[in-house]
Design a protein around this motif. Structure first.
Motif, PDB file in Angstrom:
ATOM      1  N   VAL A 166      14.668  -6.401  40.365  1.00 10.83           N
ATOM      2  CA  VAL A 166      13.525  -7.191  39.893  1.00 10.83           C
ATOM      3  C   VAL A 166      12.775  -7.656  41.133  1.00 10.83           C
ATOM      4  O   VAL A 166      13.375  -8.209  42.051  1.00 10.83           O
ATOM      5  CB  VAL A 166      14.002  -8.404  39.063  1.00 10.83           C
ATOM      6  N   LYS A 167      11.455  -7.377  41.154  1.00  6.52           N
ATOM      7  CA  LYS A 167      10.670  -7.725  42.349  1.00  6.52           C
ATOM      8  C   LYS A 167       9.476  -8.572  41.974  1.00  6.52           C
ATOM      9  O   LYS A 167       8.938  -8.421  40.873  1.00  6.52           O
ATOM     10  CB  LYS A 167      10.142  -6.445  43.003  1.00  6.52           C
ATOM     11  N   GLU A 168       9.032  -9.406  42.909  1.00  4.27           N
ATOM     12  CA  GLU A 168       7.787 -10.157  42.722  1.00  4.27           C
ATOM     13  C   GLU A 168       6.635  -9.164  42.839  1.00  4.27           C
ATOM     14  O   GLU A 168       6.733  -8.197  43.600  1.00  4.27           O
ATOM     15  CB  GLU A 168       7.595 -11.173  43.869  1.00  4.27           C
ATOM     16  N   PRO A 169       5.513  -9.410  42.150  1.00  4.04           N
ATOM     17  CA  PRO A 169       4.343  -8.557  42.380  1.00  4.04           C
ATOM     18  C   PRO A 169       3.846  -8.768  43.808  1.00  4.04           C
ATOM     19  O   PRO A 169       4.055  -9.847  44.371  1.00  4.04           O
ATOM     20  CB  PRO A 169       3.320  -9.054  41.360  1.00  4.04           C
ATOM     21  N   PRO A 170       3.230  -7.741  44.438  1.00  2.00           N
ATOM     22  CA  PRO A 170       2.756  -7.931  45.813  1.00  2.00           C
ATOM     23  C   PRO A 170       1.766  -9.094  45.889  1.00  2.00           C
ATOM     24  O   PRO A 170       0.968  -9.271  44.970  1.00  2.00           O
ATOM     25  CB  PRO A 170       2.062  -6.601  46.149  1.00  2.00           C
ATOM     26  N   ALA A 171       1.860  -9.877  46.984  1.00  2.79           N
ATOM     27  CA  ALA A 171       0.957 -11.029  47.130  1.00  2.79           C
ATOM     28  C   ALA A 171      -0.478 -10.534  47.256  1.00  2.79           C
ATOM     29  O   ALA A 171      -0.720  -9.500  47.902  1.00  2.79           O
ATOM     30  CB  ALA A 171       1.355 -11.816  48.367  1.00  2.79           C
ATOM     31  N   ARG A 172      -1.414 -11.246  46.622  1.00  2.00           N
ATOM     32  CA  ARG A 172      -2.824 -10.822  46.700  1.00  2.00           C
ATOM     33  C   ARG A 172      -3.378 -11.178  48.061  1.00  2.00           C
ATOM     34  O   ARG A 172      -3.103 -12.236  48.611  1.00  2.00           O
ATOM     35  CB  ARG A 172      -3.629 -11.529  45.622  1.00  2.00           C
ATOM     36  N   GLN A 173      -4.202 -10.277  48.611  1.00  2.00           N
ATOM     37  CA  GLN A 173      -4.816 -10.568  49.905  1.00  2.00           C
ATOM     38  C   GLN A 173      -5.983 -11.518  49.690  1.00  2.00           C
ATOM     39  O   GLN A 173      -6.602 -11.500  48.631  1.00  2.00           O
ATOM     40  CB  GLN A 173      -5.332  -9.271  50.502  1.00  2.00           C
ATOM     41  N   ALA A 174      -6.259 -12.311  50.736  1.00  2.00           N
ATOM     42  CA  ALA A 174      -7.370 -13.262  50.626  1.00  2.00           C
ATOM     43  C   ALA A 174      -8.683 -12.491  50.465  1.00  2.00           C
ATOM     44  O   ALA A 174      -8.853 -11.411  51.040  1.00  2.00           O
ATOM     45  CB  ALA A 174      -7.410 -14.120  51.875  1.00  2.00           C
TER      46      ALA A 174
END
Ligand code: AMP
Length: 249
Positions: A220-228
């Motif tokens: 189970v993984k977190e979704p990739p962090a959104r770039q600014a």
């Protein structure tokens, strides 16, 4: 007729869900847990059926560990008459829950079972459909209105592009959509009354069901962090970025 509402204990919808460090699942220790919101709607629907004289008894049923009993008490405080707790510490997947619910439905001889359209933790959206298949009963998913007739239920379903109205012969399965109703506020006197309502505790073995999982969660993984994001000066700069950087136009 007896009606049943299936209720699941899930991570509260206000909690910011975090993945466990070992990626085996999401963190549930020291996290606020509540009744799945679609199941509150299911309980409210069954209680309204009783208030309208269509149901003789409302039974709330849950499958899960000892703490799931709290979720049953909430269902009893909303107005269910009695609870059935199928107690297991096993990891439950929709097929196992459907098998357990089938056994409970047959034991209680319920004529209508209302479930949530999906549990907000696994987002499976499968249990109602699997239960209907196992019982070989008609089903109406995503209900926004339920009307009971003689041996029938007329259900308005929320479908892509509008509403569909179907008639089912009872016994039947219904799953709730958001617009079916607004669950009532649980009052303190009703919480107190709920403590005295009967709850049967059963094990999967007593119901003749093996709840062992059929699927294995690999990771189970977190979704990739959104770039600014960046602020563009004008429309021409935006079009230039869309054309030459993003290459979407
Ligand atoms: P799912 O198929 O997991 O998205 O769940 C759909 C619905 O099935 C939920 O909204 C509940 O009404 C019911 N359900 C799922 N898991 C359980 C459980 N452990 N105990 C009781 N009902 C459940």
């Amino acid at each position: 007729m007896k009606v049943m509402a299936a209720v699941k204990r899930v991570v509260d919808y206000n909690v910011n869900v975090r993945v466990k460090a070992d990626h085996s699942g999401v963190e549930t220790s020291n996290v606020k847990m509540s009744m799945n919101p679609f199941d509150e709607i299911a309980v409210e629907a069954t209680v309204r059926l009783k208030e309208a004289g269509h149901a003789s008894e409302v039974i709330a049923v849950t499958c899960g560990p000892a703490q799931s009993a709290e979720t049953l008490r909430t269902a009893l405080a909303i107005g269910a008459d009695r609870g059935v707790h199928i107690h297991t510490d096993a990891e439950l997947q929709p097929l196992a829950v459907a098998k357990l619910l089938k056994a409970a439905v047959e034991r209680e001889e319920a004529q209508l079972v209302i479930l949530g359209k999906q549990a907000i933790d696994d987002d499976a959206g499968q249990t109602g459909q699997l239960l209907a298949a196992l019982l070989d009963w008609p089903q109406a998913t995503f209900a926004s209105r339920i009307e009971i007739g003689t041996d029938t239920a007329t259900v308005t379903r929320e479908v892509d592009g509008g509403l569909e109205v179907i008639e089912l012969t009872l016994p039947a399965i219904v799953t709730t959509d958001l617009r079916l109703n607004e669950p009532r506020y649980v009052t303190l006197p009703n919480i107190m009354k709920a403590k005295k309502k009967p709850v049967d505790t059963l094990s999967p073995a007593e119901l003749g069901v093996d709840p062992a999982p059929r699927l294995k969660t690999l990771t189970v993984k977190e979704p990739p962090a959104r770039q600014a994001g960046v602020r563009v000066t004008d429309v021409a700069a935006l079009i230039d970025k869309l054309r030459n950087e993003a290459k979407v136009i």
